[in-house]
Scaffold this motif. Structure first.
Motif, short mmCIF file in Angstrom:
data_model
loop_
_atom_site.label_atom_id
_atom_site.label_comp_id
_atom_site.label_asym_id
_atom_site.label_seq_id
_atom_site.Cartn_x
_atom_site.Cartn_y
_atom_site.Cartn_z
N MET A 147 -10.47 9.44 -0.36
CA MET A 147 -11.01 9.30 -1.72
C MET A 147 -9.97 9.69 -2.77
O MET A 147 -9.86 9.02 -3.80
N ILE A 148 -9.21 10.74 -2.54
CA ILE A 148 -8.17 11.12 -3.50
C ILE A 148 -7.11 10.03 -3.58
O ILE A 148 -6.68 9.65 -4.67
N ARG A 149 -6.70 9.51 -2.45
CA ARG A 149 -5.72 8.41 -2.46
C ARG A 149 -6.28 7.21 -3.21
O ARG A 149 -5.57 6.53 -3.94
N PHE A 150 -7.56 6.94 -3.02
CA PHE A 150 -8.18 5.81 -3.69
C PHE A 150 -8.16 6.01 -5.21
O PHE A 150 -7.85 5.09 -5.96
N ILE A 151 -8.49 7.20 -5.67
CA ILE A 151 -8.47 7.49 -7.11
C ILE A 151 -7.05 7.32 -7.65
O ILE A 151 -6.85 6.76 -8.72
N GLY A 180 0.79 -1.22 0.00
CA GLY A 180 0.00 0.00 0.00
C GLY A 180 0.82 1.27 0.00
O GLY A 180 0.61 2.15 -0.83
N PRO A 181 1.80 1.41 0.92
CA PRO A 181 2.62 2.62 0.94
C PRO A 181 3.40 2.82 -0.37
O PRO A 181 3.56 3.94 -0.82
N GLN A 182 3.82 1.73 -0.99
CA GLN A 182 4.55 1.86 -2.26
C GLN A 182 3.65 2.40 -3.35
O GLN A 182 4.07 3.22 -4.17
N ARG A 183 2.38 1.97 -3.39
CA ARG A 183 1.45 2.47 -4.40
C ARG A 183 1.24 3.97 -4.22
O ARG A 183 1.19 4.72 -5.19
N ILE A 184 1.10 4.42 -2.98
CA ILE A 184 0.92 5.84 -2.72
C ILE A 184 2.17 6.61 -3.13
O ILE A 184 2.09 7.66 -3.77
N GLU A 185 3.35 6.08 -2.80
CA GLU A 185 4.59 6.75 -3.20
C GLU A 185 4.73 6.81 -4.72
O GLU A 185 5.10 7.84 -5.28
N ASP A 186 4.38 5.72 -5.41
CA ASP A 186 4.46 5.71 -6.88
C ASP A 186 3.52 6.75 -7.47
O ASP A 186 3.88 7.45 -8.42
N SER A 187 2.30 6.86 -6.94
CA SER A 187 1.36 7.84 -7.46
C SER A 187 1.82 9.26 -7.15
O SER A 187 1.65 10.17 -7.95
N ASN A 188 2.39 9.47 -5.98
CA ASN A 188 2.93 10.78 -5.64
C ASN A 188 4.03 11.18 -6.62
O ASN A 188 4.07 12.30 -7.11
N ASN A 189 4.92 10.25 -6.92
CA ASN A 189 5.98 10.52 -7.89
C ASN A 189 5.40 10.83 -9.26
O ASN A 189 5.88 11.71 -9.98
N PHE A 190 4.37 10.10 -9.64
CA PHE A 190 3.70 10.35 -10.93
C PHE A 190 3.18 11.79 -10.99
O PHE A 190 3.40 12.50 -11.97
N LEU A 191 2.51 12.23 -9.93
CA LEU A 191 1.96 13.58 -9.91
C LEU A 191 3.06 14.64 -9.91
O LEU A 191 2.93 15.68 -10.56
#
Length: 134
Positions: free
Chosen positions: A89-93, A2-13
């Motif tokens: 919700m934003i994290r989920f998206i 889970g934390p890796q997915r959030i980090e990957d999406s943060n890097n994407f943004l």
């Protein structure tokens, strides 16, 4: 995971930094269509289809609340959670499936052709906190 997915999406943004990227427009009509679906589902959460038991469809709900032009894509996520707030919700998206991130990419990828979005959420009727649990 889970934390890796959030980090990957943060890097994407962080790497989007494209000044030519247009913001998405919010559609109250699409949101009202979504709200009618989630309202109906929350009162009878026995089906998991975007064609509701009343017979409404993605297109009929959108047309009921405005003029529809172009393609419409509707997505529903059914999940269990102990709480829901805007940040959740934003994290989920942004990390919706953790693999392909189709929802995130369709909304904010540089190559996306989507221009407008709407949204709604609901929970099953009868959800309550158990005071006997710690």
């Amino acid at each position: 995971m889970g934390p890796q997915r959030i980090e990957d999406s943060n890097n994407f943004l962080q790497n989007l930094k494209d000044p030519n990227m247009e913001p998405l427009n919010w559609s109250e009509g699409l949101s009202l269509g979504s709200a009618s679906f989630v309202y109906e589902w929350s009162h009878d959460p026995t089906y998991y289809s975007l064609n509701s038991k009343s017979g409404s469809t993605t297109m009929s709900r959108a047309k009921a609340n405005g003029i529809v032009t172009g393609k419409i894509v509707e997505t529903a996520f059914y999940y269990k959670s102990y709480s829901v707030d805007v940040t959740d919700m934003i994290r989920f998206i942004l990390t919706n499936d953790g693999g392909t991130n189709n929802l995130r990419d369709s909304l904010i990828d540089k190559e996306s052709t989507f221009t407008t979005m709407g949204g709604a959420w609901a929970h099953k009727i009868g959800c309550r906190m158990d005071p006997n649990l710690g």
